[in-house]
Design an enzyme around this catalytic site. Structure first.
Site, PDB file in Angstrom:
ATOM      1  N   ASN A 237       0.886  -1.218   0.015  1.00 27.80           N
ATOM      2  CA  ASN A 237       0.051  -0.079  -0.156  1.00 27.80           C
ATOM      3  C   ASN A 237       1.119   1.301   0.079  1.00 27.80           C
ATOM      4  O   ASN A 237       2.089   1.133   0.111  1.00 27.80           O
ATOM      5  CB  ASN A 237      -0.986  -0.116   1.136  1.00 27.80           C
ATOM      6  CG  ASN A 237      -0.096  -0.014   2.525  1.00 27.80           C
ATOM      7  OD1 ASN A 237       0.612   0.777   2.769  1.00 27.80           O
ATOM      8  ND2 ASN A 237      -0.352  -1.243   3.218  1.00 27.80           N
ATOM      9  N   LYS A 315       8.634 -17.190 -10.366  1.00 27.60           N
ATOM     10  CA  LYS A 315       8.011 -16.265 -11.243  1.00 27.60           C
ATOM     11  C   LYS A 315       6.839 -16.747 -11.882  1.00 27.60           C
ATOM     12  O   LYS A 315       6.992 -17.759 -12.848  1.00 27.60           O
ATOM     13  CB  LYS A 315       8.720 -15.411 -11.924  1.00 27.60           C
ATOM     14  CG  LYS A 315       7.948 -14.133 -12.459  1.00 27.60           C
ATOM     15  CD  LYS A 315       9.043 -13.210 -13.536  1.00 27.60           C
ATOM     16  CE  LYS A 315       8.208 -12.288 -14.294  1.00 27.60           C
ATOM     17  NZ  LYS A 315       9.157 -11.728 -15.343  1.00 27.60           N
ATOM     18  N   LEU A 335      -2.533  -5.196  16.262  1.00 25.71           N
ATOM     19  CA  LEU A 335      -3.247  -4.366  17.064  1.00 25.71           C
ATOM     20  C   LEU A 335      -3.956  -5.162  18.098  1.00 25.71           C
ATOM     21  O   LEU A 335      -4.097  -5.125  19.511  1.00 25.71           O
ATOM     22  CB  LEU A 335      -3.749  -3.213  16.595  1.00 25.71           C
ATOM     23  CG  LEU A 335      -4.661  -2.039  17.539  1.00 25.71           C
ATOM     24  CD1 LEU A 335      -3.549  -1.606  18.607  1.00 25.71           C
ATOM     25  CD2 LEU A 335      -5.224  -1.092  16.559  1.00 25.71           C
TER      26      LEU A 335
HETATM   27  N1  CTP Z   1      -3.384  -3.299  12.204  1.00 31.48           N
HETATM   28  C1  CTP Z   1      -2.645  -4.334  12.637  1.00 31.48           C
HETATM   29  N2  CTP Z   1      -2.701  -5.424  12.082  1.00 31.48           N
HETATM   30  C2  CTP Z   1      -3.742  -5.615  10.998  1.00 31.48           C
HETATM   31  C3  CTP Z   1      -4.207  -4.419  10.381  1.00 31.48           C
HETATM   32  C4  CTP Z   1      -4.105  -3.328  11.016  1.00 31.48           C
HETATM   33  O1  CTP Z   1      -2.085  -4.089  13.830  1.00 31.48           O
HETATM   34  N3  CTP Z   1      -3.621  -6.798  10.227  1.00 31.48           N
HETATM   35  C5  CTP Z   1      -3.487  -2.022  13.082  1.00 31.48           C
HETATM   36  C6  CTP Z   1      -2.814  -0.549  12.363  1.00 31.48           C
HETATM   37  O2  CTP Z   1      -1.507  -0.346  12.622  1.00 31.48           O
HETATM   38  C7  CTP Z   1      -3.676   0.459  12.960  1.00 31.48           C
HETATM   39  C8  CTP Z   1      -4.973  -0.146  12.967  1.00 31.48           C
HETATM   40  O3  CTP Z   1      -4.926  -1.613  13.201  1.00 31.48           O
HETATM   41  O4  CTP Z   1      -3.075   0.754  14.062  1.00 31.48           O
HETATM   42  C9  CTP Z   1      -5.741   0.139  11.958  1.00 31.48           C
HETATM   43  O5  CTP Z   1      -6.659  -1.002  11.509  1.00 31.48           O
HETATM   44  P1  CTP Z   1      -7.620  -1.245  10.339  1.00 31.48           P
HETATM   45  O6  CTP Z   1      -8.734  -2.143  10.646  1.00 31.48           O
HETATM   46  O7  CTP Z   1      -6.666  -1.834   9.428  1.00 31.48           O
HETATM   47  O8  CTP Z   1      -8.177  -0.006  10.091  1.00 31.48           O
HETATM   48  P2  CTP Z   1      -8.150   0.809   8.659  1.00 31.48           P
HETATM   49  O9  CTP Z   1      -6.539   0.655   7.910  1.00 31.48           O
HETATM   50  O10 CTP Z   1      -8.574   2.184   8.672  1.00 31.48           O
HETATM   51  O11 CTP Z   1      -8.986  -0.048   7.722  1.00 31.48           O
HETATM   52  P3  CTP Z   1     -10.633  -0.504   7.495  1.00 31.48           P
HETATM   53  O12 CTP Z   1     -11.285   0.856   7.521  1.00 31.48           O
HETATM   54  O13 CTP Z   1     -10.738  -1.191   6.169  1.00 31.48           O
HETATM   55  O14 CTP Z   1     -11.195  -1.260   8.812  1.00 31.48           O
END
Ligand code: CTP
Length: 423
Positions: A237, A315, A335
């Site tokens: 990303n 590949k 998290l």
């Molecule tokens: N996070 C994490 N592990 C993951 C995905 C996210 O630790 N596999 C943490 C990120 O570091 C951040 C938070 O969770 O602190 C973001 O959560 P996420 O659900 O990914 O939120 P968004 O990126 O806002 O995505 P969405 O809106 O799709 O839920």
């Protein structure tokens, strides 16, 4: 008159051992006393004679000295110190410390001491990054050893990376801070050229006055993760890692011991920060686990939600027909995992990227992830990869809005809020 602080300096066998001479000079200049213990391999790099002349004390090298047992027992050597400093701490010395091995004078003292120990590692970048060293560092932190992380730069062996011993002035600043004594970094100048020390006669700073996060371990994730599909392709990303790196810099400035687990980014490691580079979400999860315990964890990384089910060894080639659909597996939520962890940090902060209904979505995420605060980025503009950020801080108590600010300013404010919360 108060007794001068006394340092027991253990010097391991690495090329950085030559910097110990300058450190001894700075310790003496700060009005402290120092006694040196040199390991057998340390003696290949610096001589006991040099260290004795600089420290104005006998240098100890062996466990089997009868004279020491009558005049100064080995246990006494460490007990008389206000702080034990291992500098440079080689990979071998750290491994022995982590394993409780006591097979020479240095390691016996380290096992026998009840004094605070600070280790300053220095080694080749691959040794520093090796899983065994990572494990040993994590164990030592668990055991209450303070680790001053190495710096990134050119190494004596010709490679580049993390593993360089910090400059003696930086080590001295850390020693002074741990002992609650002021130290003015005044590299190279003799005292006569410096004029009177403006801090002389003043009461020593309490360490928490100018380094409010001193003694706290702050764990930060930053950047994207990269999930390989085959040897040349991956899912990733746009995260630049800038906000997470700025928070790591601000936390280190505030005196915290900082571990920064970074996905693939093009950013320099902030001063005083221990960086662990990872690529995938699974590697990031393992690095976070290895860095525990932490007082505060701030999960800034944009972790890829999915990884390819099976990574192709070779590949994937075009075959003139539609490719097989990519099968994906969900990555663990690092998290949410920390929130349920038996070593959950006292303050757990998540980030969220939102384009609409920011506070509302962030509050839902706060409950879903089980963290204490969510810092919600308004990513409707050019935030991802950009220099500024607009954030909502959503907590159980309420919601604050910080309008468009440079990322370092967001970092400083966030660290200030953390200081207020945990002090
Ligand atoms: N996070 C994490 N592990 C993951 C995905 C996210 O630790 N596999 C943490 C990120 O570091 C951040 C938070 O969770 O602190 C973001 O959560 P996420 O659900 O990914 O939120 P968004 O990126 O806002 O995505 P969405 O809106 O799709 O839920």
């Amino acid at each position: 008159m108060t007794k001068p602080k006394h340092i027991l300096l253990i010097i391991g066998g690495g090329i950085a051992a030559y910097k110990a001479s300058e450190l001894i000079r700075l310790i003496k200049k700060a009005g402290m006393t120092v006694r040196c213990v040199l390991t057998e391999s340390g003696a290949q790099f610096v001589t006991p004679m040099t260290l004795a002349a600089l420290s104005e004390n006998e240098v100890h090298t062996t466990l089997w000295s009868l004279k020491d047992e009558t005049e100064m027992g080995h246990i006494q050597l460490s007990r008389e110190a206000d702080l034990v400093v291992v500098c440079p701490a080689t990979a071998n010395l750290l491994a022995k410390m982590a394993g409780g091995i006591a097979d020479d004078l240095a390691t016996t003292l380290l096992l026998a001491t009840d004094t605070q120990v600070m280790a300053v590692p220095a080694m080749n970048v691959r040794m520093w990054d090796h899983a065994a060293t990572r494990r040993n560092i994590s164990q030592l932190k668990n055991d209450g050893i303070i680790i001053m992380p190495p710096e990134e730069g050119d190494m004596a062996c010709g490679e580049f990376g993390s593993g360089r011993l910090p400059e003696p002035e930086a080590v001295m600043t850390e020693i002074a801070s741990l002992l609650g004594s002021p130290f003015l970094p005044v590299s190279g100048l003799p005292q006569s050229e410096l004029g009177p020390n403006p801090l002389e006669g003043q009461p020593a700073f309490a360490p928490d006055q100018h380094r409010p996060l001193h003694g706290k371990h702050v764990l930060i994730t930053a950047g994207p993760t990269r999930e390989p599909i085959d040897p040349v392709r991956y899912i990733a990303n746009r995260s630049s890692g800038r906000q997470g790196f700025a928070i790591a810099a601000a936390a280190a400035e505030a005196g915290a011991q900082v571990t920064l687990v970074a996905g693939p980014v093009h950013l320099a490691t902030p001063a005083g920060v221990m960086r662990v580079d990872v690529e995938t979400a699974l590697e990031m999860e393992a690095a976070v686990e290895a860095a525990l315990p932490a007082n505060v964890a701030i999960m800034v990384a944009a972790v890829a939600d999915w990884r390819a089910d099976n990574r192709a060894e070779q590949k994937i080639k075009k075959k003139g027909e539609a490719p097989a659909p990519l099968k994906l597996t969900e990555n663990p939520d690092i998290l949410a995992g920390l929130a349920k962890h038996d070593r959950r940090p006292d303050l757990l902060i998540g980030f969220a990227a939102e384009t609409e209904k920011i506070a509302e979505h962030a509050r839902t995420k706060l409950a879903k992830k089980g963290c204490d605060w969510i810092v919600a980025n308004d990513v409707s503009g050019d935030v991802m990869g950009g220099a500024d950020n607009s954030v909502h801080i959503v907590t159980a108590e309420g919601n604050e809005i910080w309008e468009r600010l440079p990322k370092p300013e967001v970092a400083r404010r966030l660290v200030q809020k953390i200081i207020e919360e945990i002090s």
